[in-house]
Design a protein around this motif. Structure first.
Motif, PDB file in Angstrom:
ATOM      1  N   THR A   1      36.229   9.322  39.241  1.00 35.91           N
ATOM      2  CA  THR A   1      35.431  10.077  38.291  1.00 35.91           C
ATOM      3  C   THR A   1      35.812   9.800  36.842  1.00 35.91           C
ATOM      4  OG1 THR A   1      34.780  12.312  37.698  1.00 35.91           O
ATOM      5  CG2 THR A   1      36.999  12.008  38.478  1.00 35.91           C
ATOM      6  N   CYS A   2      37.037   9.371  36.604  1.00 40.79           N
ATOM      7  CA  CYS A   2      37.427   9.018  35.240  1.00 40.79           C
ATOM      8  C   CYS A   2      37.640   7.514  35.081  1.00 40.79           C
ATOM      9  CB  CYS A   2      38.719   9.734  34.832  1.00 40.79           C
ATOM     10  SG  CYS A   2      38.480  11.476  34.509  1.00 40.79           S
ATOM     11  N   HIS A   3      38.291   6.898  36.089  1.00 36.82           N
ATOM     12  CA  HIS A   3      38.686   5.503  35.927  1.00 36.82           C
ATOM     13  C   HIS A   3      37.658   4.529  36.483  1.00 36.82           C
ATOM     14  CE1 HIS A   3      42.734   6.299  34.434  1.00 36.82           C
ATOM     15  NE2 HIS A   3      42.811   7.272  35.305  1.00 36.82           N
ATOM     16  N   ARG A   4      36.623   5.023  37.110  1.00 36.60           N
ATOM     17  CA  ARG A   4      35.568   4.222  37.749  1.00 36.60           C
ATOM     18  C   ARG A   4      36.073   3.525  38.998  1.00 36.60           C
ATOM     19  NH1 ARG A   4      32.527   0.162  34.554  1.00 36.60           N
ATOM     20  NH2 ARG A   4      34.145   0.098  33.006  1.00 36.60           N
ATOM     21  N   THR A   5      35.162   3.133  39.849  1.00 40.04           N
ATOM     22  CA  THR A   5      35.534   2.653  41.173  1.00 40.04           C
ATOM     23  C   THR A   5      36.342   1.366  41.132  1.00 40.04           C
ATOM     24  OG1 THR A   5      33.329   1.710  41.235  1.00 40.04           O
ATOM     25  CG2 THR A   5      33.691   3.708  42.505  1.00 40.04           C
ATOM     26  N   ALA A   6      36.181   0.548  40.092  1.00 46.17           N
ATOM     27  CA  ALA A   6      36.960  -0.700  40.042  1.00 46.17           C
ATOM     28  C   ALA A   6      38.080  -0.598  39.022  1.00 46.17           C
ATOM     29  CB  ALA A   6      36.047  -1.873  39.711  1.00 46.17           C
ATOM     30  N   VAL A   7      38.486   0.619  38.724  1.00 43.18           N
ATOM     31  CA  VAL A   7      39.558   0.946  37.785  1.00 43.18           C
ATOM     32  C   VAL A   7      39.512   0.145  36.489  1.00 43.18           C
ATOM     33  CG1 VAL A   7      41.164   1.881  39.492  1.00 43.18           C
ATOM     34  CG2 VAL A   7      41.296  -0.542  38.942  1.00 43.18           C
ATOM     35  N   ARG A   8      38.310  -0.063  35.982  1.00 43.47           N
ATOM     36  CA  ARG A   8      38.204  -0.752  34.699  1.00 43.47           C
ATOM     37  C   ARG A   8      38.105   0.246  33.553  1.00 43.47           C
ATOM     38  NH1 ARG A   8      39.251  -4.202  38.613  1.00 43.47           N
ATOM     39  NH2 ARG A   8      39.172  -6.360  37.893  1.00 43.47           N
ATOM     40  N   GLY A   9      38.451   1.515  33.816  1.00 43.43           N
ATOM     41  CA  GLY A   9      38.445   2.518  32.761  1.00 43.43           C
ATOM     42  C   GLY A   9      37.088   3.167  32.602  1.00 43.43           C
ATOM     43  N   GLY A  10      37.100   4.384  32.067  1.00 43.12           N
ATOM     44  CA  GLY A  10      35.842   5.104  31.917  1.00 43.12           C
ATOM     45  C   GLY A  10      35.777   5.826  30.585  1.00 43.12           C
ATOM     46  N   ALA A  11      34.572   6.066  30.111  1.00 40.82           N
ATOM     47  CA  ALA A  11      34.386   6.783  28.855  1.00 40.82           C
ATOM     48  C   ALA A  11      34.430   8.278  29.119  1.00 40.82           C
ATOM     49  CB  ALA A  11      33.051   6.406  28.230  1.00 40.82           C
ATOM     50  N   LEU A  12      35.161   9.006  28.311  1.00 44.56           N
ATOM     51  CA  LEU A  12      35.238  10.453  28.456  1.00 44.56           C
ATOM     52  C   LEU A  12      34.611  11.082  27.220  1.00 44.56           C
ATOM     53  CD1 LEU A  12      38.900  10.576  29.737  1.00 44.56           C
ATOM     54  CD2 LEU A  12      36.807  10.630  31.072  1.00 44.56           C
ATOM     55  N   ALA A  13      33.862  12.121  27.437  1.00 42.06           N
ATOM     56  CA  ALA A  13      33.011  12.623  26.363  1.00 42.06           C
ATOM     57  C   ALA A  13      33.697  13.649  25.484  1.00 42.06           C
ATOM     58  CB  ALA A  13      31.750  13.229  26.957  1.00 42.06           C
ATOM     59  N   PHE A  14      34.891  13.374  25.042  1.00 41.23           N
ATOM     60  CA  PHE A  14      35.523  14.315  24.124  1.00 41.23           C
ATOM     61  C   PHE A  14      36.537  13.549  23.315  1.00 41.23           C
ATOM     62  CE2 PHE A  14      38.126  13.891  27.756  1.00 41.23           C
ATOM     63  CZ  PHE A  14      39.412  13.852  27.254  1.00 41.23           C
ATOM     64  N   ALA A  15      36.742  13.971  22.122  1.00 40.81           N
ATOM     65  CA  ALA A  15      37.842  13.482  21.274  1.00 40.81           C
ATOM     66  C   ALA A  15      37.966  11.966  21.269  1.00 40.81           C
ATOM     67  CB  ALA A  15      39.167  14.107  21.702  1.00 40.81           C
ATOM     68  N   GLY A  16      36.891  11.269  21.617  1.00 43.77           N
ATOM     69  CA  GLY A  16      36.927   9.815  21.540  1.00 43.77           C
ATOM     70  C   GLY A  16      37.969   9.149  22.422  1.00 43.77           C
ATOM     71  N   ARG A  17      38.455   9.821  23.445  1.00 43.84           N
ATOM     72  CA  ARG A  17      39.465   9.183  24.292  1.00 43.84           C
ATOM     73  C   ARG A  17      38.804   8.686  25.574  1.00 43.84           C
ATOM     74  NH1 ARG A  17      44.428  11.903  23.364  1.00 43.84           N
ATOM     75  NH2 ARG A  17      45.374  10.682  25.015  1.00 43.84           N
ATOM     76  N   ASN A  18      39.185   7.500  25.967  1.00 42.33           N
ATOM     77  CA  ASN A  18      38.650   6.950  27.203  1.00 42.33           C
ATOM     78  C   ASN A  18      39.748   6.822  28.240  1.00 42.33           C
ATOM     79  OD1 ASN A  18      36.200   6.739  25.927  1.00 42.33           O
ATOM     80  ND2 ASN A  18      36.424   4.581  25.433  1.00 42.33           N
ATOM     81  N   ALA A  19      39.394   7.014  29.497  1.00 43.85           N
ATOM     82  CA  ALA A  19      40.362   6.807  30.571  1.00 43.85           C
ATOM     83  C   ALA A  19      40.694   5.320  30.623  1.00 43.85           C
ATOM     84  CB  ALA A  19      39.785   7.271  31.900  1.00 43.85           C
ATOM     85  N   PRO A  20      41.971   4.966  30.608  1.00 41.73           N
ATOM     86  CA  PRO A  20      42.311   3.547  30.489  1.00 41.73           C
ATOM     87  C   PRO A  20      42.013   2.761  31.751  1.00 41.73           C
ATOM     88  CG  PRO A  20      44.293   4.834  30.841  1.00 41.73           C
ATOM     89  CD  PRO A  20      43.182   5.816  30.706  1.00 41.73           C
TER      90      PRO A  20
ATOM     91  N   ILE B   1      29.162   3.047  29.616  1.00 43.37           N
ATOM     92  CA  ILE B   1      29.672   1.703  29.892  1.00 43.37           C
ATOM     93  C   ILE B   1      29.903   0.965  28.575  1.00 43.37           C
ATOM     94  CG2 ILE B   1      29.157  -0.497  30.972  1.00 43.37           C
ATOM     95  CD1 ILE B   1      29.522   1.450  33.093  1.00 43.37           C
ATOM     96  N   ILE B   2      28.963   1.111  27.648  1.00 44.16           N
ATOM     97  CA  ILE B   2      29.109   0.447  26.357  1.00 44.16           C
ATOM     98  C   ILE B   2      30.342   0.988  25.640  1.00 44.16           C
ATOM     99  CG2 ILE B   2      28.010   0.068  24.124  1.00 44.16           C
ATOM    100  CD1 ILE B   2      25.331   0.317  25.528  1.00 44.16           C
ATOM    101  N   ALA B   3      30.555   2.306  25.737  1.00 45.25           N
ATOM    102  CA  ALA B   3      31.714   2.898  25.053  1.00 45.25           C
ATOM    103  C   ALA B   3      33.015   2.338  25.610  1.00 45.25           C
ATOM    104  CB  ALA B   3      31.685   4.413  25.212  1.00 45.25           C
ATOM    105  N   VAL B   4      33.068   2.154  26.916  1.00 44.83           N
ATOM    106  CA  VAL B   4      34.299   1.651  27.503  1.00 44.83           C
ATOM    107  C   VAL B   4      34.456   0.161  27.216  1.00 44.83           C
ATOM    108  CG1 VAL B   4      34.647   0.731  29.826  1.00 44.83           C
ATOM    109  CG2 VAL B   4      35.227   3.050  29.344  1.00 44.83           C
ATOM    110  N   ALA B   5      33.370  -0.570  27.243  1.00 46.96           N
ATOM    111  CA  ALA B   5      33.454  -2.017  27.019  1.00 46.96           C
ATOM    112  C   ALA B   5      33.829  -2.301  25.572  1.00 46.96           C
ATOM    113  CB  ALA B   5      32.122  -2.678  27.370  1.00 46.96           C
ATOM    114  N   ALA B   6      33.326  -1.490  24.659  1.00 48.05           N
ATOM    115  CA  ALA B   6      33.617  -1.704  23.244  1.00 48.05           C
ATOM    116  C   ALA B   6      34.788  -0.854  22.789  1.00 48.05           C
ATOM    117  CB  ALA B   6      32.388  -1.360  22.411  1.00 48.05           C
ATOM    118  N   ASP B   7      35.395  -0.119  23.708  1.00 45.20           N
ATOM    119  CA  ASP B   7      36.540   0.730  23.413  1.00 45.20           C
ATOM    120  C   ASP B   7      36.269   1.661  22.236  1.00 45.20           C
ATOM    121  OD1 ASP B   7      40.079   0.307  22.718  1.00 45.20           O
ATOM    122  OD2 ASP B   7      39.001   1.659  24.056  1.00 45.20           O
ATOM    123  N   SER B   8      35.128   2.332  22.303  1.00 44.14           N
ATOM    124  CA  SER B   8      34.788   3.233  21.202  1.00 44.14           C
ATOM    125  C   SER B   8      34.474   4.609  21.756  1.00 44.14           C
ATOM    126  CB  SER B   8      33.589   2.675  20.436  1.00 44.14           C
ATOM    127  OG  SER B   8      32.510   2.517  21.317  1.00 44.14           O
TER     128      SER B   8
END
Lengths: 348, 244, 477
Positions: free
Chosen positions: B138-157, C389-396
């Protein structure tokens, strides 16, 4: 004509005629406006003559010398592509029968076959087929009045051979109406009418919270900042019953007054089904205690009864009242505050 | 009192050099004398120099900025710990000049035996995958390539380059905004399973060809558009000179 | 020799010679933009052929089993029989993955080609009389293709498409008044519904392809009967068609295109992995993944769902949920507008009779500007559908991107419309200044409003219509 074939009078028919009349007036007005605009514009000139048709009249667009181009080296070029195509096809057959399973090999050889053949054919079309420009007349699509009249006469003539037409028409309409009603009703077999499960609050008071493994949860199970997915004991793994249990620092909670006792030891439980489009709200942000839905990024504030704080969700996640029983395990103190999942017309 | 210059010093210059030479020759013996003393206390070294970043029990400390000390509670490989202490990977400082070799050896041994309490063996990859899809995808995505989280500009690595020990430690610790998963949620065997699955999916077999960065329908749609553009080019070539 | 004997044999049974002769002589105009529909057609053929292969291996059942197949990372997982059969096709059947990937890539290209074709028809006003029916059929084909694509990737029952089905369920539920009824009608109400996969499968392999094939036959038949349109140019008028003949020229070009479409689709299927369901895992109710999107052609609905704010509508104690507006109302308006467009444009147009010569886009600045604005609007929604996906790919930051997209979805179409209008107006001026050396046969006149049409009397002026009469004027029917 007998009396029972007179046109029926009455309110419905008059209403229909009025409606059709209004539509007709509106349409005529619009068409009139169009013709007014047209009349302000300059007149058009007479049509040009239709040219001769048939293959014989096709005009060659290239000279003889242009047609002879690429005779030698071009042939070699085209042959190369053709040979590549054949090799690709043969390669595919060999690889397949040898048991090669690699998608890249099988697909690559097949793609070479299609590509080579395609390029060969296109080059042939461009280099060694004449480019003749054909000009043919377009026949007017609308049939001449005589044919239209013949068509109408055929239909009307046939219709005139039927007696008591009006009665037949009404019987036909009734029959079709009944048929449609039957077919529409049969659609009910496809599914059920919405039953009470849609409005259910899922949990019953006293039910134990269990994890996916069926293990109960006690006050010492989680630390603040941890979460686990739980279900009622008899519905582990169920779509609509899934619940997210979170432990936060008790003093940070800001639940409404009537829910103050719902969070023993800082444990709060909410439905895990997002109220926007139904995805499990899997993401938990431990620093600000936010639940996030990964589908459309709705956020819910865990400390404030899962009120939506961002994203497209409009309704908070339903909350589950909790209490601790004599054995120290967490149990539900009743059902969810509202049916879980996305909203619908008569949810309240 | 007036300073006396070197020339006026009472010690003759040759003596000065002789003493230096003797000290240089004696230093190995001095070192040997230190070695032959009691072995360094790895725990004491850890508490002194490591706990400030990694926590008293090596459970990890997160700061607001990403310079933080990861959990060491799954670092069973003493050799790797030694290398890390010497060379200082990522944001960690290198300790090769601060500690002696025996000290580094002692603290590494301490970490790998006393701090590392999370077992990494005995997992089942299928079970790990199941749990991964409930809690981690749910955070890191199924292939663990990281995911975007909708707060404070932080993404799951992305986890593609993380060691098993790092992943295991992070799951128990919950660095930063990540929640912690205590034994009540994932017991040790389940944790080992999840880690095994994560290691697998860092480099999954891709029988279908290029995985397009595992971005799913987004990259597939883009590639499809490119495919159509190629075909439009093909059509342009076929009908070159066509006036419509 | 053989072909001659064969054609004689057939002809003596069906009286075909005259038809075949006119078919071989049939004229098709030559332009690359007329091949977009063919690309779509050939993609559809590829879908059917590869689909037949896949059909022989797929098991459309939601019954759950424990997986013990070739993919060891899923060993012991609870999966449906359908999912397991997809893994079997992908990992065990020789060339199975190739065919499956070709099928999915062909679907993506099919829809891109339909979109490009739609844009061409719209911008060149090819939907005017007598081609309005073809416009309506074409739009219906688009809807059917969208629906079939959705069903196609959903029957694999993996986590990604299962998430999409769940969202589809919520969208149906959000329809006012009849929402709950719709979900119970189509999905049996409960999720996951054991009937969902078999039902979608039957629709996907039979009912919808049959509808597409039938409508396609009508679509192509109309083009055959009405003859294709021409771009303006020498000898091209409403009374003539100019191009190359079907035999041998156009056949060679068209078959060449078919082979090259096959080549591109095969190359994609060979080298580019698509829809790796083994990584997504099977659909289970408690599972969820980030970075979940539908296939690109539904990305605009996904983007609308993400951008539209959480605004409920309370009518008394009834609720119109926030999902209704972006996911039901907006698409309905879009398609409603598209369906009605030719008839709306007719109100403002002075065209009379059959229109067989296309208009160039720059000759209709207002319409082209509106069309481009609509396209840009859809594009922004599409980008919004993949913004995580774009946010994660562009790290933004996703939050900042979302805010920007919310502004862009209004601003970008307006800017695009204005720019397009200016460009078109300028191109029209330039074209008008060089009008003297075109057209020996017909004279181009400049109209003050949007169009430059070849001046000629409408085809109808030589004909009158037969007078309107009911079958039986004296007595009522």
């Amino acid at each position: 004509m007998s009396e029972n074939e007179k046109r029926p009078q009455g309110g419905l028919s008059a209403f229909l005629e009025l409606g059709l009349g209004l539509l007709d007036i509106g349409w005529t007005t619009l068409k009139f406006l169009g013709t007014v605009v047209d009349r302000l514009l300059p007149a058009k000139v007479a049509p040009e003559p239709i040219p001769e048709s048939g293959r014989a009249a096709d005009q060659e667009m290239e000279s003889e010398s242009q047609m002879d181009r690429h005779e030698r080296w071009g042939t070699l070029f085209v042959l190369c592509f053709f040979i590549v195509a054949v090799l690709g096809g043969v390669g595919f057959v060999i690889a397949y029968w040898m048991g090669v399973t690699s998608t890249a090999v099988l697909g690559g050889t097949l793609a070479l076959f299609f590509g080579g053949m395609g390029v060969t054919l296109v080059l042939w079309a461009r280099w060694w087929m004449s480019h003749k420009e054909a000009v043919e007349p377009r026949h007017v699509l609308q049939s001449p009045p005589s044919e239209q009249e013949d068509e109408a006469a055929a239909f009307c003539g046939g219709a005139h051979e039927v007696r008591r037409r009006r009665l037949l028409k009404w019987m036909g309409l009734t029959g079709v109406g009944v048929l449609v009603a039957m077919v529409v009703s049969l659609m009910r077999s496809l599914g059920l009418s919405p039953d009470l499960s849609l409005y259910s609050r899922i949990w019953k008071g006293g039910q134990r919270l269990v994890t996916l493994d069926g293990k109960p949860v006690s006050l010492s199970s989680l630390e603040p900042g941890s979460t686990v997915t739980v279900f009622p004991e008899d519905q582990v793994g169920s779509e609509r019953s899934q619940t997210v249990l979170i432990r936060v620092k008790e003093q940070l909670l800001q639940l409404p007054a009537e829910r103050a006792s719902w969070a023993p030891g800082g444990y709060v439980a909410y439905s895990r089904v997002c109220t926007h489009a139904g995805c499990p709200v899997g993401e938990f942000e431990a620093e600000q205690s936010l639940l996030l839905c990964p589908c459309h990024q709705s956020t819910f504030d865990v400390l404030r009864a899962a009120a939506p704080t961002g994203g497209p969700a409009a309704r908070p996640l339903p909350q589950l009242p909790l209490y601790v029983d004599a054995d120290g395990t967490l149990r539900a103190g009743g059902g969810f505050t509202s049916p879980p999942g996305p909203g619908f017309w008569d949810i309240s | 009192m007036a300073k006396r210059g070197l020339r006026e010093s009472s010690m003759p210059v040759p003596c000065f050099f002789l003493i230096s030479l003797l000290m240089m020759l004696a230093s190995p013996f001095a070192a040997a004398q230190v070695e032959s003393g009691p072995p360094p206390d790895g725990g004491a070294i850890f508490a002194d120099k490591c706990a400030m970043c990694h926590g008293e029990k090596g459970q990890g400390i997160a700061a607001v900025v990403s310079i933080a000390g990861p959990s060491l509670q799954a670092e069973h490989d003493a050799g790797w710990v030694m290398t890390a202490v010497e060379s200082g990977p990522s944001h960690m400082p290198a300790f090769s000049r601060v500690f002696s070799v025996p000290e580094i050896r002692a603290v590494s041994y301490y970490v790998s035996t006393q701090i590392a309490v999370i077992p990494l063996t005995g997992g089942d990859i299928g079970e790990g995958g199941k749990l991964f899809r409930v809690y981690c995808a749910t955070c890191h995505r199924t292939a663990v390539r990281g995911g975007a989280l909708a707060f404070a500009g932080r993404n799951a690595p992305a986890l593609t380059d993380k060691s098993a020990a790092l992943v295991a430690g992070a799951i128990r610790w919950g660095p930063g905004t990540m929640p912690a998963f205590p034994p009540a949620v994932l017991d040790d065997q389940q944790l080992a399973s999840v880690v095994q699955y994560v290691k697998f999916v860092q480099h999954p077999p891709d029988p279908g060809g290029n995985p397009l960065k595992y971005h799913g329908p987004v990259s597939e749609g883009c590639v499809g558009a490119v495919g159509l553009l190629i075909l439009i080019g093909v059509a342009g070539w076929i009908e070159r000179g066509g006036k419509g | 020799m053989i072909t001659k004997k064969l054609s004689r044999w057939v002809d003596s049974r069906v009286h075909a010679a005259k038809f075949v002769k006119s078919a071989l002589n049939h004229v098709f105009p030559d332009h690359w933009s007329f091949m977009l529909g063919e690309i779509a057609l050939y993609s559809f053929m590829i879908l059917v052929v590869t689909g037949i292969f896949l059909m022989l291996f797929f098991h459309a059942s939601s019954q759950t089993v424990i997986y013990h197949g070739s993919y060891h990372a899923l060993d012991g997982a609870v999966v449906s029989v359908a999912y397991r059969s997809v893994l079997h096709i992908s990992l065990d059947v020789p060339a199975g993955l190739l065919i499956r990937q070709m099928h999915h890539w062909a679907a993506l290209i099919f829809l891109w080609a339909i979109l490009a074709h739609l844009a061409r028809i719209f911008l060149t006003a090819a939907y005017r009389k007598p081609r309005e029916m073809n416009w309506l059929i074409g739009l219906t084909l688009l809807v059917l293709a969208l629906v079939n694509g959705f069903f196609g990737y959903s029957i694999a029952d993996d986590l990604l498409s299962g998430t999409g089905l769940r969202i589809g369920y919520s969208i149906l539920l959000s329809v006012p008044v009849i929402g709950p009824w719709l979900t119970f009608l189509f999905m049996g109400g409960v999720l996951p519904n054991p009937d969902a996969i078999p039902r979608m499968y039957a629709l996907h392999i039979f009912l919808v392809p049959a509808l597409i094939a039938g409508l396609l036959a009508f679509h192509l038949g109309m083009i055959w009967r009405q003859l294709h349109t021409n771009y303006p140019g020498p000898k091209r008028t409403n009374r003539t068609i100019v191009g190359s003949r079907l035999w041998p020229s156009y056949t060679a070009k068209s078959v060449g295109l078919l082979l090259l479409v096959l080549a591109v689709v095969t190359a994609l299927g060979a080298f580019a992995q698509i829809d790796p369901v083994w990584i997504y895992g099977p659909y289970q109710p408690a599972d969820i993944m980030a970075g979940a999107q539908p296939d690109w052609y539904l990305g605009w609905v996904e983007g609308a769902m993400r951008l539209f704010p959480g605004v409920n509508l309370h009518l008394g104690h009834w609720l119109v949920p926030e999902l209704f507006f972006p996911a039901v109302l907006m698409p309905s308006l879009v398609f409603g507008g598209l369906y009605l467009w030719p008839f709306v444009e007719k109100l403002f147009s002075r065209d009379e009779g059959d229109q067989n010569v296309l208009r160039l886009p720059y000759e209709q600045p207002i319409k082209t500007a509106l069309g481009v604005a609509f396209f840009v609007f859809m594009l922004v929604l599409l980008v919004a559908g993949g913004d995580d996906i774009i946010a994660v790919a562009a790290d933004s930051s996703l939050v900042e991107m979302r805010t920007m997209l919310r502004v862009l979805v209004f601003v970008a179409p307006i800017i695009a419309a204005v720019l397009t209008y200016l460009v078109c107006a300028r191109m029209r001026l330039k074209a008008a200044s060089s009008v003297g050396d075109v057209q020996e046969i017909s004279v181009m006149e400049e109209r003050p409003n949007d169009s430059v049409i070849p001046s000629e009397a409408p085809l109808r002026s030589q004909l009158d219509e037969a007078p309107d009469r009911t079958c039986d004027e004296s007595s009522e029917l």
